[in-house]
Design a protein around this motif. Structure first.
Motif, PDB file in Angstrom:
ATOM      1  N   UNK A 231      -8.090   7.248  -6.449  1.00 49.19           N
ATOM      2  CA  UNK A 231      -8.619   7.581  -7.833  1.00 49.19           C
ATOM      3  C   UNK A 231     -10.079   6.785  -8.026  1.00 49.19           C
ATOM      4  N   UNK A 232     -10.353   5.638  -7.372  1.00 51.81           N
ATOM      5  CA  UNK A 232     -11.576   5.099  -7.412  1.00 51.81           C
ATOM      6  C   UNK A 232     -12.694   6.208  -6.850  1.00 51.81           C
ATOM      7  N   UNK A 233     -12.416   6.593  -5.498  1.00 52.92           N
ATOM      8  CA  UNK A 233     -13.196   7.609  -4.833  1.00 52.92           C
ATOM      9  C   UNK A 233     -13.391   8.748  -5.936  1.00 52.92           C
ATOM     10  N   UNK A 234     -12.338   9.396  -6.548  1.00 54.74           N
ATOM     11  CA  UNK A 234     -12.856  10.287  -7.410  1.00 54.74           C
ATOM     12  C   UNK A 234     -13.853   9.898  -8.491  1.00 54.74           C
ATOM     13  N   UNK A 235     -13.501   8.931  -9.032  1.00 54.19           N
ATOM     14  CA  UNK A 235     -14.449   8.095 -10.087  1.00 54.19           C
ATOM     15  C   UNK A 235     -15.999   8.128  -9.871  1.00 54.19           C
TER      16      UNK A 235
END
Length: 277
Positions: A231-235
């Motif tokens: 999720x952090x990589x998406x953000x």
């Protein structure tokens, strides 16, 4: 639940004909729901459908082999799946919409926004990933190998192990765990292996930098199936994306965590420019 057949589909030369089973509910600005692998609209969003439908039109297509959608005859294709979800929304009379994606549905939502930016008002991506991280890739491979061997009860055990939080697993009684496994087994759709095959092939990393829709990324920090780092990589990859964490939340949100999720999502959606419906 409403099911749209080919004959019900509005004509749009840029979209495929779609025979997906589609839930349509509520009134107001449209929310297109993209569920996870091995799940469905009720399974992923059931705790919040009634609340969101009070002031939104929900369009929830089931992937091939889920809900009442016929199983795929070949490997699922992310572009085609994204286009079929958009076609379902258009067939329901919704020309533009926010997309709420969960797990695999987050990658589907990203591809929807990349291929149809003029239709997507916003994205909400929960427990998502741009490409399968090592834990998710291992789980997908295990699910496929166990399913191919007919060991579906073991698939259900793996799903419970992966989708429940450590605290829930630590406190659950053995009888309740057996019941959870049985419930998971009963709820697995026929297309589950096709869904997880797509999970292992998804890669939307190249789409992220080109997205222009306002985006909220929700990271359950207790997720044991899709690492929070995904999720952090998406953000980090989506320009201007907002990131919120759900501390300790599992891959499948329990009632309390879903209520927190709903608060954040409503706040995000409420800040979007108004649309006429």
């Amino acid at each position: 639940m409403s099911e749209f057949s080919v004959g019900d589909m509005k004509t749009d030369s840029s979209l495929p004909l779609s025979g997906l089973d589609v839930l349509v509910k509520g009134h107001g600005p449209a929310l297109l729901l993209a569920h996870g692998a091995g799940g469905g609209i009720e399974g992923n969003f059931g705790l919040v459908l009634d609340d969101l439908a009070r002031d939104h039109t929900l369009v929830g297509p089931h992937y091939p082999g889920a809900g009442g959608s016929p199983a795929a005859t070949g490997p699922l294709d992310l572009d085609d799946l994204a286009d079929q979800l958009v076609a379902a929304a258009v067939a329901a009379g919704q020309e533009s919409f926010a997309v709420l994606g969960e797990s695999l549905g987050s990658a589907v939502a990203v591809r929807v926004a990349a291929r149809h930016p003029e239709r997507v008002r916003a994205l909400v991506l929960t427990a998502g990933f741009p490409v399968a991280d090592p834990v998710l890739d291992l789980a997908a491979r295990l699910i496929k190998s166990l399913g191919d061997a007919g060991r579906w009860e073991d698939v259900a055990r793996l799903a419970c192990l992966s989708c429940m939080s450590p605290s829930d697993l630590a406190d659950i009684d053995p009888a309740d765990l057996d019941a959870a496994v049985a419930q998971t087994l009963a709820g697995m759709p026929p297309g589950m292996l096709d869904h997880f095959d797509l999970v292992s092939r998804v890669d939307v990393r190249a789409d992220l930098a080109n997205l222009s829709a306002p985006t909220l990324v929700v990271a359950p920090t207790g997720d044991r199936l899709v690492l929070p780092q995904s999720s952090y990589r998406l953000a980090a990859g989506i320009p201007g994306a907002q990131l919120i964490e759900l501390p300790g939340a599992a891959h499948i949100l329990n009632e309390a965590d879903r209520a927190t999720w709903l608060h954040h999502v409503r706040e995000f959606l409420g800040a979007l420019p108004a649309v006429s419906v």
